[in-house]
Design a protein around this motif. Structure first.
Motif, PDB file in Angstrom:
ATOM      1  N   MET A 534      -5.318  -3.667   9.774  1.00 48.59           N
ATOM      2  CA  MET A 534      -4.857  -3.738  11.308  1.00 48.59           C
ATOM      3  C   MET A 534      -4.601  -2.518  11.895  1.00 48.59           C
ATOM      4  SD  MET A 534      -2.011  -6.766  11.243  1.00 48.59           S
ATOM      5  CE  MET A 534      -2.473  -8.391  11.088  1.00 48.59           C
ATOM      6  N   THR A 535      -4.232  -1.232  10.985  1.00 47.47           N
ATOM      7  CA  THR A 535      -4.078   0.047  11.457  1.00 47.47           C
ATOM      8  C   THR A 535      -4.053   0.962  10.338  1.00 47.47           C
ATOM      9  OG1 THR A 535      -1.990   1.504  12.503  1.00 47.47           O
ATOM     10  CG2 THR A 535      -1.314  -0.415  11.089  1.00 47.47           C
ATOM     11  N   SER A 536      -4.728   2.082  10.634  1.00 49.18           N
ATOM     12  CA  SER A 536      -4.823   3.093   9.517  1.00 49.18           C
ATOM     13  C   SER A 536      -3.823   4.208   9.826  1.00 49.18           C
ATOM     14  CB  SER A 536      -6.196   3.637   9.676  1.00 49.18           C
ATOM     15  OG  SER A 536      -6.374   4.268  10.979  1.00 49.18           O
ATOM     16  N   GLU A 537      -2.798   4.332  10.790  1.00 51.55           N
ATOM     17  CA  GLU A 537      -1.881   5.386  10.893  1.00 51.55           C
ATOM     18  C   GLU A 537      -0.572   5.156  10.105  1.00 51.55           C
ATOM     19  OE1 GLU A 537      -1.270   4.970  15.101  1.00 51.55           O
ATOM     20  OE2 GLU A 537      -3.484   5.727  15.564  1.00 51.55           O
ATOM     21  N   ARG A 538      -0.166   4.040   9.687  1.00 51.13           N
ATOM     22  CA  ARG A 538       1.016   3.635   9.208  1.00 51.13           C
ATOM     23  C   ARG A 538       0.833   4.123   7.396  1.00 51.13           C
ATOM     24  NH1 ARG A 538       4.243  -0.009  11.638  1.00 51.13           N
ATOM     25  NH2 ARG A 538       5.576   0.256   9.695  1.00 51.13           N
ATOM     26  N   GLN A 539       2.094   4.528   7.081  1.00 50.20           N
ATOM     27  CA  GLN A 539       2.287   4.739   5.588  1.00 50.20           C
ATOM     28  C   GLN A 539       3.253   3.653   5.115  1.00 50.20           C
ATOM     29  OE1 GLN A 539       3.912   8.717   5.268  1.00 50.20           O
ATOM     30  NE2 GLN A 539       1.741   9.562   5.053  1.00 50.20           N
ATOM     31  N   PHE A 540       2.799   2.697   4.548  1.00 52.80           N
ATOM     32  CA  PHE A 540       3.495   1.355   4.194  1.00 52.80           C
ATOM     33  C   PHE A 540       4.165   1.467   2.990  1.00 52.80           C
ATOM     34  CE2 PHE A 540      -0.265  -0.182   6.541  1.00 52.80           C
ATOM     35  CZ  PHE A 540       0.493  -0.877   7.909  1.00 52.80           C
ATOM     36  N   TRP A 541       4.196   2.530   2.250  1.00 54.50           N
ATOM     37  CA  TRP A 541       5.020   2.678   1.198  1.00 54.50           C
ATOM     38  C   TRP A 541       6.354   2.982   1.690  1.00 54.50           C
ATOM     39  CZ3 TRP A 541       7.313   7.402   0.535  1.00 54.50           C
ATOM     40  CH2 TRP A 541       6.578   8.713   1.439  1.00 54.50           C
ATOM     41  N   THR A 542       6.640   3.443   2.971  1.00 52.71           N
ATOM     42  CA  THR A 542       7.848   3.529   3.576  1.00 52.71           C
ATOM     43  C   THR A 542       8.602   2.578   4.292  1.00 52.71           C
ATOM     44  OG1 THR A 542       6.799   4.498   5.625  1.00 52.71           O
ATOM     45  CG2 THR A 542       7.163   6.060   3.868  1.00 52.71           C
ATOM     46  N   VAL A 543       7.955   1.389   4.319  1.00 56.91           N
ATOM     47  CA  VAL A 543       8.531   0.118   4.823  1.00 56.91           C
ATOM     48  C   VAL A 543       9.837   0.065   4.715  1.00 56.91           C
ATOM     49  CG1 VAL A 543       8.344  -2.142   5.330  1.00 56.91           C
ATOM     50  CG2 VAL A 543       6.199  -0.953   5.571  1.00 56.91           C
ATOM     51  N   SER A 544      10.229  -0.123   3.366  1.00 61.06           N
ATOM     52  CA  SER A 544      11.404  -0.479   2.846  1.00 61.06           C
ATOM     53  C   SER A 544      12.179   0.923   2.229  1.00 61.06           C
ATOM     54  CB  SER A 544      11.617  -1.562   1.834  1.00 61.06           C
ATOM     55  OG  SER A 544      12.851  -1.690   1.407  1.00 61.06           O
ATOM     56  N   ASN A 545      13.481   1.219   2.554  1.00 63.42           N
ATOM     57  CA  ASN A 545      14.044   2.479   1.920  1.00 63.42           C
ATOM     58  C   ASN A 545      14.616   2.059   0.566  1.00 63.42           C
ATOM     59  OD1 ASN A 545      16.237   0.838   2.649  1.00 63.42           O
ATOM     60  ND2 ASN A 545      17.297   2.221   4.115  1.00 63.42           N
ATOM     61  N   LYS A 546      14.467   0.655   0.321  1.00 64.39           N
ATOM     62  CA  LYS A 546      14.858   0.559  -1.053  1.00 64.39           C
ATOM     63  C   LYS A 546      14.062   0.573  -2.021  1.00 64.39           C
ATOM     64  CE  LYS A 546      18.829  -1.716   0.369  1.00 64.39           C
ATOM     65  NZ  LYS A 546      20.088  -1.509  -0.120  1.00 64.39           N
ATOM     66  N   TRP A 547      12.702   0.853  -1.924  1.00 59.19           N
ATOM     67  CA  TRP A 547      11.772   1.285  -2.786  1.00 59.19           C
ATOM     68  C   TRP A 547      11.803   2.667  -3.246  1.00 59.19           C
ATOM     69  CZ3 TRP A 547       7.171  -1.217   0.896  1.00 59.19           C
ATOM     70  CH2 TRP A 547       7.324  -2.218   0.884  1.00 59.19           C
ATOM     71  N   GLU A 548      12.174   2.864  -4.460  1.00 60.75           N
ATOM     72  CA  GLU A 548      12.541   4.486  -4.808  1.00 60.75           C
ATOM     73  C   GLU A 548      11.565   4.395  -6.288  1.00 60.75           C
ATOM     74  OE1 GLU A 548      16.576   4.485  -5.600  1.00 60.75           O
ATOM     75  OE2 GLU A 548      17.173   4.565  -3.434  1.00 60.75           O
ATOM     76  N   VAL A 549      10.990   5.554  -6.166  1.00 59.86           N
ATOM     77  CA  VAL A 549      10.062   5.836  -7.218  1.00 59.86           C
ATOM     78  C   VAL A 549      10.658   7.108  -7.794  1.00 59.86           C
ATOM     79  CG1 VAL A 549       8.056   6.796  -8.064  1.00 59.86           C
ATOM     80  CG2 VAL A 549       8.107   4.847  -6.813  1.00 59.86           C
ATOM     81  N   PRO A 550      10.889   7.446  -9.011  1.00 62.15           N
ATOM     82  CA  PRO A 550      11.499   8.650  -9.545  1.00 62.15           C
ATOM     83  C   PRO A 550      10.722   9.941  -9.023  1.00 62.15           C
ATOM     84  CG  PRO A 550      11.281   7.277 -11.478  1.00 62.15           C
ATOM     85  CD  PRO A 550      10.634   6.583 -10.214  1.00 62.15           C
ATOM     86  N   SER A 551      11.295  11.223  -8.765  1.00 66.02           N
ATOM     87  CA  SER A 551      10.702  12.119  -8.048  1.00 66.02           C
ATOM     88  C   SER A 551       9.520  12.883  -8.927  1.00 66.02           C
ATOM     89  CB  SER A 551      11.630  13.191  -7.902  1.00 66.02           C
ATOM     90  OG  SER A 551      12.291  13.534  -9.048  1.00 66.02           O
ATOM     91  N   VAL A 552       9.626  12.639 -10.256  1.00 69.37           N
ATOM     92  CA  VAL A 552       8.496  13.210 -11.021  1.00 69.37           C
ATOM     93  C   VAL A 552       7.299  12.467 -10.909  1.00 69.37           C
ATOM     94  CG1 VAL A 552      10.288  13.925 -12.992  1.00 69.37           C
ATOM     95  CG2 VAL A 552       9.444  11.893 -13.225  1.00 69.37           C
ATOM     96  N   TYR A 553       7.355  11.024 -10.607  1.00 69.46           N
ATOM     97  CA  TYR A 553       6.270  10.432 -10.398  1.00 69.46           C
ATOM     98  C   TYR A 553       5.560  10.587  -9.130  1.00 69.46           C
ATOM     99  CZ  TYR A 553       7.627   7.954 -14.767  1.00 69.46           C
ATOM    100  OH  TYR A 553       8.079   7.960 -16.041  1.00 69.46           O
TER     101      TYR A 553
END
Length: 994
Positions: A534-553
């Motif tokens: 539908m769109t190529s402009e969005r970064q969908f990994w930012t949809v939820s602020n609950k999705w947290e990945v350690p900074s080293v990864y």
């Protein structure tokens, strides 16, 4: 029958039943009319009254010529009276339910002892030493009856008894009641001392595979005529009332189960035995069926016992067999309220729990929340939501509680409500009426919401779309438009929800919402493909602020060039980590496996990252599952942990927590050989957790050896001292003086103190925790201004001084000791050495009541609640002296005097000084029964005489006059008397301070 016999029978039957000048028992005795009287439909007096009268007359003491009271004579008349009492009991078929209900404990004790005597049980022989299989059936049955009654009486005595309303006071009646009460207490005391033997006798009876016989009126008559005859007849199984093996075992199993259940209040492990016996009783009742003539079991009470055992037996192996009812009770008792919610959701499909029970659980949670436990507010809403969905499915109205709790809806509440609705209905199998109920409920919820954002959450949910047709959904929108103006709608007409297919932004919103909720890797991938289409402009990994990945990864993942792959890897890992955090290990494993399969195709670095995370997940899964019951991890998992520790791949981002968990895992499962001998040298230099683990493992290994061989203990001491040291910063002022301006944790240690504490809280091995605790306790005691040392096990292995005391942050050490003890006791609250440390901490901080609580708890856990002697290495003289000081500062001076006796050398000076205090906050003279030292009792007598306290002096004199305290007694008797009083005193103290 001869003519003479017939005439004699007719003459006997025509006689009056009760001659006016003769008492009943004399009449029955003289005229031999007992059997005829008992055959009457409603005999008066009743059979049990006859037993009492016969035995009372037979046990009347006699008076000799010198007016001295003598025991009842063993003459013919008394023997006949006892025989008549036995015959009445035989008429009642020796039914203990009837006999116990109508006869007092002393009378029934006398009756059963007479049965043992007449059944040829050798006097003075312990029943437990007799082989029931080789005894005549009537003798074996007499022994079983006595021991069944013994444990039944013990169990019955543990129940609370409602006191009868006293009538007008009569001295003679009160004296008689007091005598009977004392006699009953003495009998109970003997029965309790013999309880273990009685249980062994009954357990042995369950191994018998032959029918038994109990005396009848006929066999008792035969015994009276010719004592030797009946035994031979009984042994050949031709005399007496036959009791089938199954009937005997059923009664014995039930009585043993009740005894074990009663013992479970002090030893929860015994509940397993009770459960086994009760369920065996149910099996035997099913086998016997309606054929049973002599087995009378209260089946309602048995069902209650079985249900209670299901709740009380904490067995992981049977958790799958427990009913939801029992599972809920276990969760409530352990405070595991989230599992209660899960059970209620599952029950919405099965309807197995009664609605009234579910409501009672909610009421109990409401009460706890109202008492100040704010954490339960969320649980109350969740349980209420589950109950409401159950009500809706069964066609009941929505409860007032739900409406109150849903007055202020938020995203979390609506998410949970939708989850409950989805999991409470099986769309493929559910009837149309249930679907209609659920659809109507969701429509009503939408109509009650003011915020359109929340309405959209419900209307875009898959369940809502499935249950409501297009026409119904459009009608709902129209209703919302015409609703009261209080609803915050836009001025412009609201676009219909069913115009959504024409709006790409709404489609994207729906898909993002599904993306947030889904934990299915395949579904997440499909949603992302649709979104990127539908769109190529969005970064969908930012949809939820609950999705947290350690900074080293995150740096590595966000460096992936393909947007779809980047989003998919990031979201799979974030959701997997979240599922692992909330202990949803099955979904976490699916998400990590999908992510591993994805990254294997293009990134060796991320592949190793996912392997490391899956290792950590497997460690957590084992520790939360079979590891809790003590089952060792599979060898494959141990090998993978070693492989991780020895890994030397460059440029692989590593999380510190994985190293911590791996080393803690090796220590918890006692892989000390690997940590001490097989760890590569480069690991010790580069990984501080491996270094710390190696020192701990080596110290544990060397602990049994001589003190001079404990080199690693000294190395471990130096490492921890360095971690707990502080570095000082100095500043030179304008006048040239140097002043201290700041202290902070030293960077010279292999890790910070907070990191060390975090690592220790991952350990569960008792010896390792004991070593660490003793090290910090020793470090705490080293400071110069310490007044009260804390004691700990193995404290002698550490150095007794530090070269530079000023460099150690002793305040941080004290805080660490408290945190470590609290953590250790949460792992195992029954370790006496840890309880002593906690008590010493409270003592050192002047919290004397709390200190006594833990000193007493330490003694209780290692002595079966003081039923055994507390080991001297637990209650050392130092511990006793601290308990004395606690009692003294709490103004409990009589307790001080009693505790002075516990010292190896009795401290008379302190005892006498405490007894002189008149402002005592304890029970004073009611504690005199716990004093066994005659010198202290004599001093008490003198003291009360001097003060003119006559009543208290009499109590002290009575305590001295007890025969077991006579100084002429053998040492064993005196020690037994002291031990008995220690036990009772410590139990009384425990009830006071626990």
């Amino acid at each position: 029958m001869s003519a003479e016999a017939a005439d004699r029978e007719a003459a006997t039957s025509s006689r009056p039943c009760t001659p006016p000048q003769t008492s009943w028992f004399e009449f029955l005795l003289e005229e031999s009319l007992l059997e005829k009287h008992l055959r009457k439909p409603c005999p008066d007096p009743a059979p049990v009254q006859l037993i009492v009268q016969f035995l009372e007359q037979a046990s009347k003491p006699s008076v000799n010529e010198q007016n001295q009271v003598q025991p009842p004579p063993d003459n013919k008349r008394n023997r006949i009276l006892k025989l008549l009492a036995l015959k009445v009991a035989a008429h009642l078929k020796w039914d203990l339910d009837i006999l116990e209900k109508s006869l007092s404990v002393p009378v029934l004790n006398m009756l059963l002892n007479e049965l043992l005597c007449i059944s040829k049980v050798p006097p003075g022989t312990k029943h437990v030493d007799m082989d029931l299989a080789t005894l005549p059936p009537t003798t074996a049955m007499a022994i079983l009856l006595y021991n069944r009654w013994a444990i039944r009486t013990i169990v019955q005595s543990s129940f609370p008894v409602k006191q009868a309303k006293p009538g007008p006071p009569q001295l003679s009646v009160m004296n008689q009641m007091q005598q009977e009460k004392e006699l009953t207490e003495n009998i109970l005391k003997v029965l309790k001392e013999q309880a273990s033997d009685s249980i062994l006798v009954l357990e042995a009876a369950l191994k018998l595979n032959k029918d038994l016989y109990v005396h009848t009126m006929r066999t008792l008559d035969l015994l009276a005529v010719e004592p030797g005859m009946v035994n031979g007849e009984t042994e050949s199984s031709t005399a007496g009332l036959k009791i089938r093996t199954e009937e005997m075992q059923c009664q014995v199993c039930y009585d043993l189960g009740a005894a074990y259940f009663q013992q479970g209040s002090t030893n929860s492990a015994v509940y397993e035995n009770a459960r086994e016996k009760f369920f065996r009783t149910k099996e035997l009742i099913a086998e016997i069926g309606s054929l049973s003539l002599h087995c009378t079991i209260d089946e309602k009470r048995l069902a209650g016992y079985c249900q209670a055992c299901d709740v009380l037996v904490p067995s992981d192996s049977t958790s799958q067999q427990l009913t939801p009812y029992s599972q809920v009770h276990i969760c409530l008792r352990s405070g595991n309220y989230q599992d209660v919610v899960k059970i209620f959701i599952e029950d919405n499909l099965t309807f197995s729990l009664p609605v009234q029970f579910r409501q009672s659980v909610l009421r109990e949670l409401f009460q706890k929340a109202q008492q100040g436990n704010e954490d339960l507010d969320e649980i109350c809403f969740k349980v209420c939501a589950c109950n409401t969905v159950r009500d809706i499915l069964e066609g009941r109205a929505i409860s007032v509680q739900f409406n109150q709790l849903f007055l202020r809806p938020n995203k979390e509440k609506i998410d949970f409500l939708l989850e409950v609705c989805s999991r409470s209905i099986n769309l493929e199998k559910t009837s149309d009426s249930l679907k209609g109920n659920m659809a109507a409920f969701l429509k009503n919820v939408c109509l009650g919401l003011e915020d359109l954002q929340y309405v959209f959450m419900i209307s875009s949910h898959e369940l809502f779309i499935t249950l409501l047709k297009d026409e119904e959904r459009k009608l709902l929108v129209d209703q919302m438009r015409k609703r009261s103006p209080r609803v915050n709608l836009c001025i412009k007409p609201v676009t219909s929800f069913y115009d959504i297919p024409a709006s790409a932004s709404v489609n994207i919103g729906q898909l993002e919402h599904q993306l947030i909720l889904s934990v299915d890797p395949w579904r997440i991938r499909q949603i992302l493909i649709e979104l990127h289409g539908m769109t190529s402009e969005r970064q969908f990994w930012t949809v939820s602020n609950k999705w947290e990945v350690p900074s080293v990864y995150s740096g590595v993942i966000l460096g992936i060039k393909d947007n779809l792959t980047r989003d998919l890897v990031y979201i799979l890992m974030a959701k997997g980590l979240h599922c692992s955090t909330v202990k949803d290990f099955s979904h976490a494993k699916q998400l990590f496996a999908a992510c591993l399969e994805l990254v294997t195709e293009f990134s060796p670095k991320l592949r190793q990252v996912m392997l490391n995370e899956m290792l950590l997940l497997d460690i957590h899964t084992h520790e939360a599952g079979t590891g809790q019951s003590g089952e060792r991890p599979p060898s494959d998992l141990i090998s993978r942990v070693r492989g991780y520790l020895e890994m030397r791949l460059p440029d692989i981002p590593l999380r510190q927590v994985i190293a911590e968990e791996c080393v803690a895992f090796m220590l918890n499962w006692r892989e000390n050989e690997y940590l001490t001998l097989q760890v590569p040298a480069f690991l010790l230099q580069n990984n501080p957790y491996v270094k710390l683990g190696q020192l701990l493992a080596a110290t544990c290994k060397e602990l049994p050896g001589p003190k001079e061989s404990r080199r690693t203990a000294k190395d471990l001491w130096e490492v921890v001292v360095q971690i707990c040291s502080v570095s000082s910063q100095h500043k030179r002022g304008n006048d040239g003086r140097v002043s201290l301006i700041k202290q902070r944790e030293s960077t010279l240690g292999i890790m910070y103190r907070s990191e060390l504490l975090s690592f220790i809280k991952k350990l569960r091995e008792p010896l390792v925790l004991t070593i660490i605790l003793s090290l910090f306790v020793k470090l705490h005691n080293v400071r110069e201004d310490i007044v009260n040392d804390i004691t700990a096990e193995h404290i002698s292995i550490w150095p007794s001084s530090i070269p530079n005391l000023q460099s150690v942050d002793f305040e941080a050490v004290a805080i660490t000791v408290k945190e470590l003890v609290r953590y250790a006791l949460s792992i195992n609250p029954s370790t006496h050495s840890w309880l002593i440390i906690q008590a010493d901490i409270y003592f050192a901080t002047n919290q004397y009541s709390a200190a006594l609580h833990y000193y007493l708890q330490a003694g209780a856990v290692c002595s079966d609640f003081f039923n055994k002697a507390v080991p001297p290495d637990v209650y050392t003289d130092q511990v006793i002296k601290r308990m004395i000081k606690c009692c003294s500062l709490l103004n409990c001076h009589t307790q001080v005097a009693i505790l002075c006796q516990f010292l190896r050398e009795i401290d008379y000076k302190t005892a006498f000084k405490s007894l002189q205090e008149q402002n005592s906050h304890d029970a004073m003279d009611s504690y005199y029964d716990y004093i066994w030292d005659v010198t202290i009792l004599e001093y008490l007598t003198y003291l009360h005489h001097k003060r003119g306290e006559t009543d208290k002096r009499q109590i002290a004199i009575k305590a001295i006059g007890q025969t077991e305290l006579n100084a002429s007694n053998p040492e064993e008797v005196l020690q037994l008397a002291a031990q008995r009083r220690k036990k009772k005193f410590l139990q009384a103290m425990a009830k006071l301070y626990f």
